[in-house]
Design a protein around this motif. Sequence first.
Motif, PDB file in Angstrom:
ATOM      1  N   LEU A  36      42.789  35.530  61.631  1.00  8.96           N
ATOM      2  CA  LEU A  36      42.161  34.224  61.485  1.00  8.96           C
ATOM      3  C   LEU A  36      43.187  33.167  61.065  1.00  8.96           C
ATOM      4  CD1 LEU A  36      39.527  32.596  61.483  1.00  8.96           C
ATOM      5  CD2 LEU A  36      39.219  33.265  59.081  1.00  8.96           C
ATOM      6  N   SER A  77      27.813  31.094  62.909  1.00  8.69           N
ATOM      7  CA  SER A  77      27.570  30.000  61.977  1.00  8.69           C
ATOM      8  C   SER A  77      26.894  28.841  62.705  1.00  8.69           C
ATOM      9  CB  SER A  77      28.907  29.539  61.377  1.00  8.69           C
ATOM     10  OG  SER A  77      28.762  28.281  60.769  1.00  8.69           O
ATOM     11  N   GLU A  97      38.305  24.865  63.167  1.00 10.09           N
ATOM     12  CA  GLU A  97      37.543  23.759  63.744  1.00 10.09           C
ATOM     13  C   GLU A  97      38.040  23.339  65.123  1.00 10.09           C
ATOM     14  OE1 GLU A  97      39.956  20.095  61.543  1.00 10.09           O
ATOM     15  OE2 GLU A  97      37.901  20.592  60.956  1.00 10.09           O
ATOM     16  N   ARG A 157      41.739  38.692  58.108  1.00 11.09           N
ATOM     17  CA  ARG A 157      42.115  37.370  57.601  1.00 11.09           C
ATOM     18  C   ARG A 157      43.437  36.924  58.192  1.00 11.09           C
ATOM     19  NH1 ARG A 157      43.118  37.943  52.025  1.00 11.09           N
ATOM     20  NH2 ARG A 157      43.545  35.699  52.042  1.00 11.09           N
ATOM     21  N   ARG A 165      32.330  34.034  63.345  1.00 13.39           N
ATOM     22  CA  ARG A 165      31.608  33.366  62.245  1.00 13.39           C
ATOM     23  C   ARG A 165      32.497  32.400  61.476  1.00 13.39           C
ATOM     24  NH1 ARG A 165      29.564  38.674  61.709  1.00 13.39           N
ATOM     25  NH2 ARG A 165      30.965  39.164  59.977  1.00 13.39           N
ATOM     26  N   ARG A 166      33.824  32.485  61.711  1.00 14.09           N
ATOM     27  CA  ARG A 166      34.755  31.695  60.897  1.00 14.09           C
ATOM     28  C   ARG A 166      35.782  30.952  61.750  1.00 14.09           C
ATOM     29  NH1 ARG A 166      33.338  36.385  58.736  1.00 14.09           N
ATOM     30  NH2 ARG A 166      32.904  36.555  56.502  1.00 14.09           N
ATOM     31  N   ASP A 206      44.365  29.823  63.081  1.00 17.75           N
ATOM     32  CA  ASP A 206      44.299  28.518  62.426  1.00 17.75           C
ATOM     33  C   ASP A 206      45.618  27.769  62.594  1.00 17.75           C
ATOM     34  OD1 ASP A 206      42.925  26.601  60.664  1.00 17.75           O
ATOM     35  OD2 ASP A 206      44.480  27.149  59.232  1.00 17.75           O
TER      36      ASP A 206
END
Length: 425
Positions: free
Chosen positions: A118, A179, A154, A115, A150-151, A122
Amino acid sequence: MLGGLMPFVGRERELRRLTELLARPPSVVLLGGEAGVGKTSLLRELGRPLLVGRCHPMRFPFGPVVEALSGSSPPPGLNPVTGALRPLLPEFGPLLPLAPPPVQDAQVERHRLFRAVLALLDALQPVTLVVEDVHWIDDDSRELLSFLSRRLPERAALVLTYRPEDLAFPLAALRSQLSPDVTHTQLTLGPLDEQETALLGKHLLAGYPEPPDLWRSTLGVPFAIEELARALADGGLPGATPPAVRDAVLVRLEGLSAAGRRVVQAAAVLDEPSGEPSLAAVAGLPPEQAERGLAEALRRGLLREYPRRTYGLRQPLARQAVYESITPATRRRLHHRVEAPAEPRGAVSPREEQVIRLAAEGLTNREIAETLFLSPRTVEVHVANALRKLGLTSRRQLPKDLGGLLTDPGSHSTSPALTQSTAEV
């Protein structure tokens, strides 16, 4: 003497496609191609900031992702969970939040680390994370990439480069886990064509009195083109194998099993693409071992399949490197098997198979002689002997595909198929 970056030649279509894909994040691009084909050069031409990490044969845990992130500039106000990255990125000490308190469960700690990566991506977006050479990826990084893919944020993209011949990373599993919101595409980079090779050679050998035909030696692989041009520019002989190419080929050769190495050596001695029976005969292997060795050599990218179910080295420079590595005594034995009649005498010898395959393609005796460096009279004898052994009376009876005729004893002739010698190299 060559210097600087290699000129960008012949990749305009691939560059446009890659640029289009990265312009529609979130996206995952799988960029494949054999060693030295120019994957890194293509990425360099994107003209956008990239976070690049490379996998290594030693397989450091999280190595490529840590390497990529270490080239970033974390902004202020990061998510507190990114503090979990402090042990992996000590150079960012003051820029990261304090590390969260440890937990007893290793899986919870691992999830928090994932996390944290990620969250950092981000905060860095728009961002393109590139992991090169995923055929060498470590297990920890593989799981982390599966999690990230998968995460993806955007405005983030993930590019993975790999060599198909060395790949252990489960690309199919990765694609199946993506995804629906993540665009994913697989691109394969091939060698340059003959005109592109000539153009690249012209750039690299500017001022060379008479640029040689680099295509025949390299078959369009940019790494081989550059190394051959470098050797020529430094005064090397036109026919010599560039040291970097030789070393790259021999490292791959040493990674094969004994059977795989012997099949590759047989292919180097035969020179022209040859059928599996001929490779087995020259290698001195029984059919089962030759089949396994051939499959391994194909999988590892040292050999490739040519038309008519024949197999040979991927490029002349690779063939030359393998041939030069064979000891003189072993080379003599291999050459003896090429020229010696097969046992039993009704079978087609490796040299006869080479000749008859070219005859089936419509080549004249003189053209065959020039291709195999034989005399026209020798070719005439080989054609006559092969036709007799196959139970044929004219070369007009030769089918386009000789595979079944040469391997199936009952297909056209009462003569047995080529029988392999089991003598050890």
